[in-house]
Motif scaffolding. Sequence first.
Motif, PDB file in Angstrom:
ATOM      1  N   VAL A 190      -8.180   0.794   4.734  1.00 45.13           N
ATOM      2  CA  VAL A 190      -7.554   1.824   4.452  1.00 45.13           C
ATOM      3  C   VAL A 190      -8.549   2.913   4.295  1.00 45.13           C
ATOM      4  CG1 VAL A 190      -6.057   3.217   3.098  1.00 45.13           C
ATOM      5  CG2 VAL A 190      -5.560   0.819   3.563  1.00 45.13           C
ATOM      6  N   LEU A 241       0.932  -1.251   0.026  1.00 45.89           N
ATOM      7  CA  LEU A 241      -0.066  -0.047   0.056  1.00 45.89           C
ATOM      8  C   LEU A 241       0.701   1.221   0.060  1.00 45.89           C
ATOM      9  CD1 LEU A 241      -2.559  -1.360   2.505  1.00 45.89           C
ATOM     10  CD2 LEU A 241      -3.059  -0.752   0.086  1.00 45.89           C
ATOM     11  N   GLU A 283      -5.138   6.294   4.440  1.00 46.62           N
ATOM     12  CA  GLU A 283      -4.420   5.806   5.898  1.00 46.62           C
ATOM     13  C   GLU A 283      -4.935   4.512   6.185  1.00 46.62           C
ATOM     14  OE1 GLU A 283      -2.045   7.579   7.050  1.00 46.62           O
ATOM     15  OE2 GLU A 283      -2.107   9.087   5.638  1.00 46.62           O
ATOM     16  N   ILE A 284      -3.850   3.530   6.891  1.00 44.07           N
ATOM     17  CA  ILE A 284      -4.435   2.235   7.288  1.00 44.07           C
ATOM     18  C   ILE A 284      -5.415   2.601   8.552  1.00 44.07           C
ATOM     19  CG2 ILE A 284      -3.749   0.286   8.276  1.00 44.07           C
ATOM     20  CD1 ILE A 284      -1.370   0.156   6.556  1.00 44.07           C
ATOM     21  N   ALA A 310      -6.670   2.918  -2.930  1.00 45.61           N
ATOM     22  CA  ALA A 310      -6.790   3.092  -1.741  1.00 45.61           C
ATOM     23  C   ALA A 310      -7.146   4.619  -1.300  1.00 45.61           C
ATOM     24  CB  ALA A 310      -5.691   2.517  -0.700  1.00 45.61           C
TER      25      ALA A 310
END
Length: 572
Positions: free
Chosen positions: A125, A72, A129-130, A103
């Motif tokens: 995500v 990612l 951002e995760i 994402a």
Amino acid sequence: MTIKILPRLVASQIAAGEVVERPASVVKELVENALDAKARRISVEIRSGGMESIRVVDDGQGMSPEDAVLSLQRYATSKLVTVEDLDHISTFGFRGEALPSIAAVSVFHMVTCPAKIDQGWQITVRDGEISSQGPQGCPPGTTITISNLFHNVPVRRKFLRSNISEGRRITQQVSNFILSYPEVRFRLQIDGKSTIQSAGNGSYADALAVVLGGNIAVQMLPLDDEFGGNYGVRGFISAPSIHRTNRRNIILFVNRRWSHSRLLSVAVEESYKGLLPQGRHPMAVLNITMPSSELDVNVHPMKHEVRFLNENRVFDAVQRSVRNAILINSPVPPLVPRGYDAYQQASSMVGLGLPATSLNNFTGNNCSTIDDIYEPVSGSRGFFPRLKVLGQFANTYVVAEGPDGVFFLDQHAAHERVIYERVLNDHSKNLGNEQTLLEPLVVQMDPEEKELLATAMSDGLTLGFSIEPFGGNSYLLRSVPAVFKDLDPLVGLREVIDMIAKETRIKSRLEVLAASVACHSAVRAGLRLTDSEMIEIISLLEETENSQTCPHGRPTMRRLSTRDLERQFGRR
């Protein structure tokens, strides 16, 4: 104005715009990742044209938790390390942009697990951002679910088309993968309904039947040619007797990667030069193989285009291979189209298929002289010159004498206008305009054709076609528009679908369908007409709302004035 570095999220969304153009772009990138991971079964599920959700499930190699997180990150890839590796790209992905780009403009959820590992890893995500991650039980492979695509990029979302249109693009993407990877089992589900599915048995012929329909697939000519050792052209092409009104069935791959190559498309069409009617195009599904070192796939953000080291060599090879296959394998087309006899018995139309006035009865009993026929008609909807038929030129143009000159009428365009207005008039008055076939005919359609027909015929806009599902991609054709007359019903239906696919100048679905029916029911250019038939066309054209153009905007007639003639002969 000072220069500033863009915030990370804004920069990611801008970068994503080059990779993720629409829902079909997401499907393309995710399926390509699955193929690079050696998947043998790939399932694609979408809702609301991919805007609500896209889910791609594969049984590929999967990823470890560390690799899943790293995938990612922008420019993270396992495909290459050095610049020199760009000269030998054999995978779909290599830039490390797809997953972070997707994402950045969606809610992204991934579950992945390598083979022979007890449990997998899930990551969610949001806005690049995760937001959560952790272990999760799952089978080997990778499942990626995309929700609310472009929710944070409204400018991109508002330029997308309808759900049906976006779904059609995704169907085309999956169809291309089926043709390129027949050994992989694909399944596409749209809004909970299975749309297309391949066997994954490695048979190119079976893959062709899934995408183009079995009745077309069995008529395609195989092509398998090699040149120069590491070069090859393989696939299927149509016999000259099979052709379409557009180029959408020329499907080309380079090293199994779909390519929008003008060079290759021209090479294919040049191979049919002199073998097809004007304005018609062949069908072809070809894969051109060559050393990756002689190919540059890094010339387009979406990787739709490729650049060849030796364009002339590739062009000549494709053209020669296709032409040789045509000359060697092309069968002689049947004298009587399939299904014609049954339809001929069912049809009671006469003359040009115009029920109001039979051309066979249009004789001297109706009027005393030709001049009488062309007296101005009471209630005529606009100016129409008095014309006296002189003859026919090139079996295409009716030549007539009129006020101040000679008139040339395009017999197809004129008859098309007559039928078009008649079909619309019958529809507005709910008049029966269908001809029931004595025996229903089975027709097979590819997913795109099914979508086009369903869209055009929604809201009861059948205009004489009666079609019902018959299992899988098969349908039963029970009736056709009465104006079809001598046209083979199956050929007529397919040509109407082709016309709907390419029509852009007519706005409403009713007008598109009526224009398509008229175009393929009207007398053709090149057909010899009798005097009475020419007289009848002019008489009926006189009664139309717009006698000057056909439904597609082409002129129905042109005048060569007496003044111009006198000038040409030096009389002025």
